[in-house]
Enzyme design. Structure first.
Site, short mmCIF file in Angstrom:
data_model
loop_
_atom_site.label_atom_id
_atom_site.label_comp_id
_atom_site.label_asym_id
_atom_site.label_seq_id
_atom_site.Cartn_x
_atom_site.Cartn_y
_atom_site.Cartn_z
N TYR A 138 0.85 -1.18 0.00
CA TYR A 138 0.00 0.00 0.00
C TYR A 138 0.89 1.23 0.00
CZ TYR A 138 -3.43 3.48 1.58
OH TYR A 138 -4.24 4.58 1.70
N ASP A 233 9.32 2.91 -0.02
CA ASP A 233 8.26 3.52 0.78
C ASP A 233 8.49 3.09 2.22
OD1 ASP A 233 6.03 4.30 2.14
OD2 ASP A 233 4.59 3.63 0.62
N LYS A 261 4.13 8.85 9.02
CA LYS A 261 3.91 8.24 10.33
C LYS A 261 4.92 8.73 11.39
CE LYS A 261 0.92 4.85 8.48
NZ LYS A 261 0.91 4.10 7.25
C1 LIG Z 1 0.27 4.64 5.85
C2 LIG Z 1 1.00 4.37 4.61
C3 LIG Z 1 0.91 5.23 3.50
C4 LIG Z 1 -0.05 6.38 3.45
O1 LIG Z 1 0.20 7.35 4.39
P1 LIG Z 1 -1.00 8.34 4.82
O2 LIG Z 1 -0.35 9.29 5.76
O3 LIG Z 1 -2.05 7.48 5.42
O4 LIG Z 1 -1.47 9.00 3.57
C5 LIG Z 1 1.73 4.98 2.42
N1 LIG Z 1 2.60 3.95 2.41
C6 LIG Z 1 2.70 3.10 3.46
C7 LIG Z 1 3.70 2.00 3.41
C8 LIG Z 1 1.87 3.27 4.57
O5 LIG Z 1 1.94 2.37 5.56
#
Ligand SMILES: *Cc1c(COP(=O)(O)O)cnc(C)c1O
Length: 423
Positions: A138, A233, A261
């Protein structure tokens, strides 16, 4: 008044992010009133040991006094200026200092925004259109990334949401996590057209799935040979696996990295960064446009700075690992005592137990989990005062605020729950 029922009249599904609605586990979400250290409290005053930690950001636990103190200091001087501040420089310096491959960084407001911007930059830098992502990873909800493989046809992709034009979806190719051959195949079929490969170095959005030995290294080399950028990511793994994230942990040098995060210490921050040569293509130095009214917001920067400073203290990750390992070992023993063979994946302070026997090394393994059993497990844990993410396909996180007592209590509740279900 039932807050959730009332919220559904004013907010779609009563929530501002879908998974919070308990769709996959049934029942109604707990409405939270406050958090303190390792605990959260609902509006009826019930206490839970929390392993969601706001989905990862709260590596120090809830309302850490040092972060709160810093926020109070900063808020006295205003909440937003839309002009440069010293705080932005301070957080940028910390990020560049901690994360090995980042020489320059741009702050945004969410992980979604960070990934969307990094993809645009990779396309501009390589002057190519197509991107490769992995099934089950994701990367936020921007159009290009809301795509999964359609019924086994790897190159003919369907958007995973209405509203995403299939013209966009066609530019996003899907490979299989932990399967380098699937990536090679896509490169071969789209010679000279791939701008970048984006990956969660440890997948944290299909449960927790670890990269197989050598997989990330092979990916790094493949990208280099093909002239495509490698984007890590690290929105979950950044500052989670180590101070320098997964890239430091596994010794990989991605071209671009996205962060989110933990970098905001519980406030809304995302960031993307990488090699100077690439980052200098971003506006206003270069032609790649990207902007944000609240980007670099002083409160968000302050929470990030304080959090990053604390996790940079000597011994932080040794301490956190010791806590996490105590919990993971306890869970492992519980499974053994009850003769259960469920897959349990963990790395440092993130983990996931799958209701599936054997190993989980791919998306295809992960989706074999019995989500009905998970839902039952989840609700029993919640009733007994342990808050887990309301989905089989999410990670649980240990924070620095979890005490030995919390961990021991959790191990006991975990055993009781599994015994009720399978004993
Ligand atoms: C949470 C997450 C996102 C998206 O971040 P948001 O602040 O919710 O938009 C993208 N990539 C990864 C791996 C994530 O865990």
């Amino acid at each position: 008044m039932n807050i959730f029922e009332e919220s559904k009249k004013f907010i779609p599904g009563g929530v501002n992010s879908p998974v919070r609605a308990f769709g996959s586990v049934g029942g109604e979400p707990v409405i939270i009133k406050k958090g303190e250290g390792s605990k959260i409290y609902d509006i009826d005053g019930k206490e839970y040991i929390d392993y969601v930690c706001s989905w990862g950001p709260l590596i120090l636990g809830h309302s850490d006094y040092r972060v709160v103190k810093k926020l109070k200091e900063v808020i006295e001087n205003g909440t937003s200026f839309g002009a440069p501040t010293e705080l932005e420089l301070e957080l940028a310096k910390l990020v560049v200092d901690y994360v090995p491959s980042i020489e320059m960084v741009r702050m945004v407001n969410s992980g979604t925004e960070a990934v969307m911007s990094a993809i645009r930059l990779a396309r501009a830098y390589t002057n190519r259109k197509k991107i490769i992502k992995f099934e089950g990873c994701y990367h936020g909800h921007s159009d290009s990334l809301l795509v999964k493989a359609g019924s086994g046809a790897l190159t003919f992709n369907q958007p995973s949401s209405p509203g995403v034009p299939e013209e966009f979806a066609k530019l996003t190719l899907i490979a299989d996590y932990n399967d380098i051959e699937s990536v090679k195949k896509l490169f071969m079929e789209n010679k000279g057209e791939i701008a970048c490969v984006i990956i969660e170095p440890v997948a944290g959005n299909m449960g927790v799935v670890l990269p197989k030995d050598g997989f990330l290294k092979e990916l790094e080399e493949l990208c280099k040979n093909e002239g495509a950028l490698l984007i890590f990511d690290e929105i979950i793994t950044g500052f989670r696996l180590s101070k320098g994230g997964a890239q430091e942990y596994f010794g990989i040098n991605p071209d671009l990295t996205t962060l989110g995060k933990i970098i905001g210490g519980g406030l809304p921050v995302g960031a993307y960064g990488g090699k100077k040569e690439i980052m200098e293509m971003v506006s206003p130095v270069g032609p790649v446009y990207q902007a944000g009214t609240l980007s670099g917001n002083p409160l968000a920067m302050a929470a990030g700075i304080e959090t990053l400073k604390i996790l940079g203290e000597p011994g932080f990750y040794d301490n956190l690992r010791a806590k996490a390992n105590k919990l993971w070992e306890g869970f492992g023993e519980n499974l053994k005592r009850l003769n259960l063979k469920f897959a349990f994946n963990s790395i440092e302070s993130m983990a996931c137990m799958f209701f599936k026997d054997g190993q989980v090394e791919s998306f295809k393994d992960a989706v074999q989990s019995d989500t009905k059993l998970f839902a039952e497990f989840f609700h029993k844990m919640l009733d007994k005062g342990v808050n887990l993410a309301p989905s089989q396909f999410e990670a649980m996180f240990v924070s620095m605020a979890h005490s030995d007592e919390d961990l021991e209590k959790t191990i006991k509740i975990h055993f009781e729950t599994l015994k009720e279900m399978f004993g």
